[in-house]
Design a protein around this motif. Sequence first.
Motif, PDB file in Angstrom:
ATOM      1  N   ALA A 106       0.847  -1.191   0.000  1.00  0.00           N
ATOM      2  CA  ALA A 106       0.000   0.000   0.000  1.00  0.00           C
ATOM      3  C   ALA A 106       0.882   1.240   0.000  1.00  0.00           C
ATOM      4  CB  ALA A 106      -0.904  -0.006   1.236  1.00  0.00           C
ATOM      5  N   SER A 107       0.767   2.044  -1.049  1.00  0.00           N
ATOM      6  CA  SER A 107       1.582   3.252  -1.134  1.00  0.00           C
ATOM      7  C   SER A 107       0.685   4.462  -1.330  1.00  0.00           C
ATOM      8  CB  SER A 107       2.587   3.149  -2.278  1.00  0.00           C
ATOM      9  OG  SER A 107       1.941   3.237  -3.527  1.00  0.00           O
ATOM     10  N   ILE A 108       1.102   5.566  -0.748  1.00  0.00           N
ATOM     11  CA  ILE A 108       0.328   6.808  -0.835  1.00  0.00           C
ATOM     12  C   ILE A 108       1.134   7.842  -1.611  1.00  0.00           C
ATOM     13  CG2 ILE A 108      -0.760   8.671   0.481  1.00  0.00           C
ATOM     14  CD1 ILE A 108      -1.071   6.666   2.802  1.00  0.00           C
ATOM     15  N   CYS A 109       0.474   8.489  -2.561  1.00  0.00           N
ATOM     16  CA  CYS A 109       1.018   9.634  -3.287  1.00  0.00           C
ATOM     17  C   CYS A 109       2.370   9.281  -3.930  1.00  0.00           C
ATOM     18  CB  CYS A 109       1.087  10.838  -2.343  1.00  0.00           C
ATOM     19  SG  CYS A 109       1.232  12.436  -3.153  1.00  0.00           S
ATOM     20  N   VAL A 110       3.426  10.046  -3.654  1.00  0.00           N
ATOM     21  CA  VAL A 110       4.698   9.847  -4.349  1.00  0.00           C
ATOM     22  C   VAL A 110       5.463   8.610  -3.891  1.00  0.00           C
ATOM     23  CG1 VAL A 110       4.975  12.277  -4.940  1.00  0.00           C
ATOM     24  CG2 VAL A 110       5.993  11.400  -2.813  1.00  0.00           C
ATOM     25  N   ALA A 111       4.958   7.879  -2.908  1.00  0.00           N
ATOM     26  CA  ALA A 111       5.582   6.595  -2.575  1.00  0.00           C
ATOM     27  C   ALA A 111       5.543   5.663  -3.780  1.00  0.00           C
ATOM     28  CB  ALA A 111       4.891   5.953  -1.378  1.00  0.00           C
ATOM     29  N   ALA A 112       4.613   5.899  -4.701  1.00  0.00           N
ATOM     30  CA  ALA A 112       4.566   5.101  -5.937  1.00  0.00           C
ATOM     31  C   ALA A 112       5.868   5.221  -6.725  1.00  0.00           C
ATOM     32  CB  ALA A 112       3.386   5.537  -6.803  1.00  0.00           C
ATOM     33  N   LEU A 113       6.550   6.339  -6.606  1.00  0.00           N
ATOM     34  CA  LEU A 113       7.823   6.502  -7.314  1.00  0.00           C
ATOM     35  C   LEU A 113       8.882   5.548  -6.759  1.00  0.00           C
ATOM     36  CD1 LEU A 113       7.801  10.371  -7.600  1.00  0.00           C
ATOM     37  CD2 LEU A 113       7.514   8.743  -9.476  1.00  0.00           C
ATOM     38  N   ALA A 114       8.837   5.275  -5.458  1.00  0.00           N
ATOM     39  CA  ALA A 114       9.752   4.281  -4.886  1.00  0.00           C
ATOM     40  C   ALA A 114       9.440   2.901  -5.458  1.00  0.00           C
ATOM     41  CB  ALA A 114       9.649   4.275  -3.365  1.00  0.00           C
ATOM     42  N   LEU A 115       8.157   2.599  -5.637  1.00  0.00           N
ATOM     43  CA  LEU A 115       7.768   1.330  -6.249  1.00  0.00           C
ATOM     44  C   LEU A 115       8.246   1.273  -7.693  1.00  0.00           C
ATOM     45  CD1 LEU A 115       4.092   0.859  -4.985  1.00  0.00           C
ATOM     46  CD2 LEU A 115       6.223   0.241  -3.857  1.00  0.00           C
ATOM     47  N   GLY A 116       8.059   2.373  -8.415  1.00  0.00           N
ATOM     48  CA  GLY A 116       8.527   2.429  -9.798  1.00  0.00           C
ATOM     49  C   GLY A 116      10.027   2.243  -9.886  1.00  0.00           C
ATOM     50  N   LYS A 117      10.758   2.893  -9.020  1.00  0.00           N
ATOM     51  CA  LYS A 117      12.217   2.784  -8.997  1.00  0.00           C
ATOM     52  C   LYS A 117      12.671   1.349  -8.722  1.00  0.00           C
ATOM     53  CE  LYS A 117      16.427   4.649  -8.617  1.00  0.00           C
ATOM     54  NZ  LYS A 117      17.134   5.184  -9.766  1.00  0.00           N
ATOM     55  N   SER A 118      11.912   0.627  -7.915  1.00  0.00           N
ATOM     56  CA  SER A 118      12.281  -0.751  -7.562  1.00  0.00           C
ATOM     57  C   SER A 118      12.064  -1.726  -8.714  1.00  0.00           C
ATOM     58  CB  SER A 118      11.457  -1.222  -6.356  1.00  0.00           C
ATOM     59  OG  SER A 118      10.134  -1.553  -6.750  1.00  0.00           O
ATOM     60  N   GLY A 119      11.238  -1.329  -9.686  1.00  0.00           N
ATOM     61  CA  GLY A 119      10.951  -2.183 -10.828  1.00  0.00           C
ATOM     62  C   GLY A 119       9.676  -2.998 -10.718  1.00  0.00           C
ATOM     63  N   VAL A 120       9.009  -3.001  -9.562  1.00  0.00           N
ATOM     64  CA  VAL A 120       7.829  -3.858  -9.399  1.00  0.00           C
ATOM     65  C   VAL A 120       6.622  -3.375 -10.203  1.00  0.00           C
ATOM     66  CG1 VAL A 120       8.563  -4.644  -7.114  1.00  0.00           C
ATOM     67  CG2 VAL A 120       6.931  -2.752  -7.301  1.00  0.00           C
ATOM     68  N   LEU A 121       6.641  -2.115 -10.641  1.00  0.00           N
ATOM     69  CA  LEU A 121       5.519  -1.586 -11.420  1.00  0.00           C
ATOM     70  C   LEU A 121       5.776  -1.621 -12.924  1.00  0.00           C
ATOM     71  CD1 LEU A 121       4.421   1.535  -9.304  1.00  0.00           C
ATOM     72  CD2 LEU A 121       3.319  -0.717  -9.430  1.00  0.00           C
ATOM     73  N   ASN A 122       6.851  -2.235 -13.347  1.00  0.00           N
ATOM     74  CA  ASN A 122       7.162  -2.288 -14.777  1.00  0.00           C
ATOM     75  C   ASN A 122       6.006  -2.935 -15.549  1.00  0.00           C
ATOM     76  OD1 ASN A 122       8.823  -1.815 -17.007  1.00  0.00           O
ATOM     77  ND2 ASN A 122       9.614  -3.902 -16.944  1.00  0.00           N
ATOM     78  N   ASN A 123       5.449  -2.197 -16.522  1.00  0.00           N
ATOM     79  CA  ASN A 123       4.315  -2.641 -17.334  1.00  0.00           C
ATOM     80  C   ASN A 123       3.048  -2.899 -16.522  1.00  0.00           C
ATOM     81  OD1 ASN A 123       5.545  -2.531 -19.914  1.00  0.00           O
ATOM     82  ND2 ASN A 123       6.659  -4.411 -19.403  1.00  0.00           N
ATOM     83  N   ARG A 124       2.962  -2.296 -15.339  1.00  0.00           N
ATOM     84  CA  ARG A 124       1.743  -2.410 -14.526  1.00  0.00           C
ATOM     85  C   ARG A 124       1.099  -1.043 -14.394  1.00  0.00           C
ATOM     86  NH1 ARG A 124       3.477  -6.131  -9.411  1.00  0.00           N
ATOM     87  NH2 ARG A 124       1.272  -5.967  -8.886  1.00  0.00           N
ATOM     88  N   GLN A 125      -0.170  -1.039 -13.997  1.00  0.00           N
ATOM     89  CA  GLN A 125      -0.916   0.206 -13.840  1.00  0.00           C
ATOM     90  C   GLN A 125      -0.693   0.799 -12.452  1.00  0.00           C
ATOM     91  OE1 GLN A 125      -5.037  -0.566 -14.760  1.00  0.00           O
ATOM     92  NE2 GLN A 125      -4.622  -0.685 -16.958  1.00  0.00           N
ATOM     93  N   ALA A 126      -0.584   2.124 -12.410  1.00  0.00           N
ATOM     94  CA  ALA A 126      -0.397   2.822 -11.139  1.00  0.00           C
ATOM     95  C   ALA A 126      -0.689   4.300 -11.344  1.00  0.00           C
ATOM     96  CB  ALA A 126       1.033   2.641 -10.633  1.00  0.00           C
ATOM     97  N   THR A 127      -0.707   5.028 -10.248  1.00  0.00           N
ATOM     98  CA  THR A 127      -0.787   6.481 -10.297  1.00  0.00           C
ATOM     99  C   THR A 127       0.126   7.045  -9.216  1.00  0.00           C
ATOM    100  OG1 THR A 127      -2.280   8.380 -10.455  1.00  0.00           O
ATOM    101  CG2 THR A 127      -2.752   6.778  -8.708  1.00  0.00           C
ATOM    102  N   THR A 128       0.278   8.347  -9.234  1.00  0.00           N
ATOM    103  CA  THR A 128       1.023   9.050  -8.202  1.00  0.00           C
ATOM    104  C   THR A 128       0.506  10.488  -8.172  1.00  0.00           C
ATOM    105  OG1 THR A 128       3.241   9.454  -7.283  1.00  0.00           O
ATOM    106  CG2 THR A 128       2.979   9.755  -9.668  1.00  0.00           C
ATOM    107  N   TYR A 129       1.193  11.363  -7.460  1.00  0.00           N
ATOM    108  CA  TYR A 129       0.723  12.738  -7.270  1.00  0.00           C
ATOM    109  C   TYR A 129       0.317  13.368  -8.594  1.00  0.00           C
ATOM    110  CZ  TYR A 129       0.563  17.494  -5.428  1.00  0.00           C
ATOM    111  OH  TYR A 129       0.167  18.752  -5.057  1.00  0.00           O
TER     112      TYR A 129
END
Length: 195
Positions: A106-129
């Motif tokens: 569970a990530s809030i706001c710009v924490a999604a960028l940490a997920l993106g940086k880790s690679g787990v969101l590659n080719n997956r749907q997400a949002t951020t600020y």
Amino acid sequence: MTKTLLLLANGFESYEASVFTDVLGWNLYEGDKTTELVSVGMHPQLKCTWGYSNIPNKQLDEIDLNDYDALAIPGGFEEADFYQDAFSSDFSQVIRNFDDRNKPIASICVAALALGKSGVLNNRQATTYSFPNNPRQDQLAAMGVKVIRDKSLVVDKNIVTSSSPATALDVAFWLLEQLTDSQNVKNVKARMGFK
């Protein structure tokens, strides 16, 4: 009893962390009593976005990630050096561990960028600020993420991302539902005064 790791980067936004402590804490006392939350950082003392200090329950090097059932990450501000921790290899390794085990993240706001940086969101749907003319959604897209720009909450398999601090409670209740069930969430919301 489930155990959730509240992963705190230096410069995290305290409100976004507090929704996890409140929702899972209310469940521990007034809900089905099955949710433990442990705050974890990479420094003995963390600074919050607005300048005061926080002492996490544990240090990252003191814990076994396999003891935890879910991961919660609040966002923070660049001006408070949030991305130094959030983009670190240690932070990314924690995120990948939970995703590899298909555990709720569970990530809030710009924490999604940490997920993106880790690679787990590659080719997956997400949002951020998503404030107009803010670069964060474009930054997330550049990390190989399919950014959904018109939704405030995006769930892709085991991961939820969100577009602002206004979504924080929704993210925390999503996490509670993953750990318990929808009826328990209704009961906890009612006890917290939500109509």
